[in-house]
Design an enzyme around this catalytic site. Structure first.
Site, PDB file in Angstrom:
ATOM      1  N   GLU A   6       0.824  -1.214   0.000  1.00 27.00           N
ATOM      2  CA  GLU A   6       0.000   0.000   0.000  1.00 27.00           C
ATOM      3  C   GLU A   6       0.861   1.268   0.000  1.00 27.00           C
ATOM      4  OE1 GLU A   6      -3.662   0.420   0.144  1.00 27.00           O
ATOM      5  OE2 GLU A   6      -2.875   2.389  -0.391  1.00 27.00           O
TER       6      GLU A   6
ATOM      7  N   GLY B 145      11.331  17.697   2.117  1.00 26.93           N
ATOM      8  CA  GLY B 145      11.756  16.307   2.363  1.00 26.93           C
ATOM      9  C   GLY B 145      10.910  15.275   1.640  1.00 26.93           C
TER      10      GLY B 145
ATOM     11  N   LYS C  79       4.185   4.469  -9.956  1.00 27.25           N
ATOM     12  CA  LYS C  79       2.978   4.233  -9.148  1.00 27.25           C
ATOM     13  C   LYS C  79       1.822   3.775 -10.038  1.00 27.25           C
ATOM     14  CE  LYS C  79       4.496   7.573  -5.701  1.00 27.25           C
ATOM     15  NZ  LYS C  79       4.604   8.999  -5.440  1.00 27.25           N
TER      16      LYS C  79
HETATM   17  N1  HSE Z   1       8.781  11.908  -4.263  1.00 30.75           N
HETATM   18  C1  HSE Z   1       7.511  11.313  -4.027  1.00 30.75           C
HETATM   19  C2  HSE Z   1       6.433  12.383  -4.143  1.00 30.75           C
HETATM   20  C3  HSE Z   1       7.513  10.669  -2.663  1.00 30.75           C
HETATM   21  O1  HSE Z   1       6.775  13.560  -4.241  1.00 30.75           O
HETATM   22  O2  HSE Z   1       5.261  12.060  -4.186  1.00 30.75           O
HETATM   23  C4  HSE Z   1       6.459   9.627  -2.452  1.00 30.75           C
HETATM   24  O3  HSE Z   1       6.561   8.546  -3.318  1.00 30.75           O
END
Ligand code: HSE
Length: 336
Positions: A145, A203, A221
């Site tokens: 998930e 971050g 994703k």
């Molecule tokens: N770099 C990704 C984002 C982190 O900005 O969504 C989470 O996968």
């Protein structure tokens, strides 16, 4: 009370967030009859192992002070192979070139009959079907998930809450860094280069931020959604990807004059008009997909439930830990 033994492989923001969450949620876990014991934590430098339960506070402190969690020179593979435990949490960083080292860790866990929970997108974007086959052969569960949308529940939503529905399409914002950059460009008429640094300070950007702004992270994703929800058989190379690097403040203000915002949208649907792409799109300002800041959002079109929209924080240590913990609890409830 059922005792379930966990290893944490990789002790960066996600691994530490999960350790913190296990400490904070001890009573909630006990209410569910679960005694979750972390028997080993490893990072690049070595491992700490304690069959009766690693002192999580001390491990977090050691990592923050010394940059290492290790108290022995056992490796992550030694932990996965030789330490008696039930669930491996792979919290190693995403690598989209070859999926390593997470890919090897997951396969080794399956071979040793251990369930796997992961937050690592790389192996799933490259070898989804092979990983599922190996988990099946090992007779263990494989849950991920946290790989899509951080705290935003989407895989378990489709699999459990929407069970029985056919999901016809998913459209959404799957990268918080790009959403933050586009939102700031809209508010301040700045270029993407000017606000990339701000996103990095939050971050949430990938170590290599080109993974974010070139659309690579969102594409990974989307592959995970396509394979797990639509049972497609795709890898990262099948995705038609355009990032946000060519979007100018001028194009954003032209869109604004028409009541639109520009968003990096991932879209997947199967069937005769199958599509899997990540592309900047014009979205009406009052549309459910027009969320701002670092938020992620997904609009699932289903046959029985109709449109279902979820949004949430797509990144962050505790947010990702929320998704990881939900997977661990699901395994504990089903298997122990
Ligand atoms: N770099 C990704 C984002 C982190 O900005 O969504 C989470 O996968």
């Amino acid at each position: 009370m059922k005792t379930v033994k966990l290893s944490i492989i990789g002790f960066g923001a996600v691994g530490q967030g999960v350790a913190q969450a296990i400490l904070q949620k001890k009573d909630n876990l006990a209410d569910m009859d679960i005694n979750l014991v972390v028997v080993a934590i490893s990072d690049r430098t070595g491992a700490c192992v304690e069959p009766n339960g690693v002192d999580l506070e001390a491990a977090i402190k050691r990592k923050k002070e010394k940059g290492s969690v290790a108290t022995t020179d056992l490796t992550s593979l030694d932990v996965i192979r030789d330490i008696d435990h039930n669930i491996v949490l792979d919290a190693t960083p995403t690598n989209i070139e070859d999926g390593e080292p997470g890919l090897t860790y997951m396969l080794e866990a399956f071979r040793h009959g251990r369930h796997v929970v992961t937050s690592n997108k790389g192996p799933l974007a490259l070898k989804y079907n092979m990983l599922c086959d190996e988990a099946h052969k090992g007779g263990v569960q494989f849950r991920f998930e946290a790989t899509v949308g951080g705290a935003m529940p989407i895989l378990n939503l489709a699999r459990d809450a929407l069970a029985g529905n056919m999901v016809m399409s998913i459209e959404g914002i799957l990268n918080g860094t790009c959403n933050y950059i586009l939102s700031r460009m809209t508010e301040e008429s700045l270029s993407y280069k000017q606000v990339l640094g701000e996103a990095q300070e939050l971050g949430i950007a990938e170590t290599d931020p080109s993974y974010d702004v070139e659309g690579i992270d969102a594409a990974c994703k989307l592959v995970i959604l396509a394979n797990s929800i639509f049972k497609m058989n795709v890898t990262y190379d099948d995705v038609d990807v355009t990032g946000i690097t060519k979007i100018t403040p001028e194009s954003i203000s032209l869109a604004g004059a028409e009541g639109m915002v520009i968003k990096l949208i991932g879209e997947v649907r199967d069937g005769d008009d199958a599509i899997i792409k990540v592309v900047p799109k014009l979205v009406p300002k009052n549309h459910p997909l027009a969320v701002g800041g670092t938020l992620n959002v997904a609009l699932l079109r289903t046959d029985m439930a109709g449109p279902i929209c979820v949004e949430g924080r797509g990144a962050g240590s505790m947010e990702t830990a929320s998704a990881v913990l939900s997977d661990i609890i699901a395994i504990c409830k089903k298997e122990f």
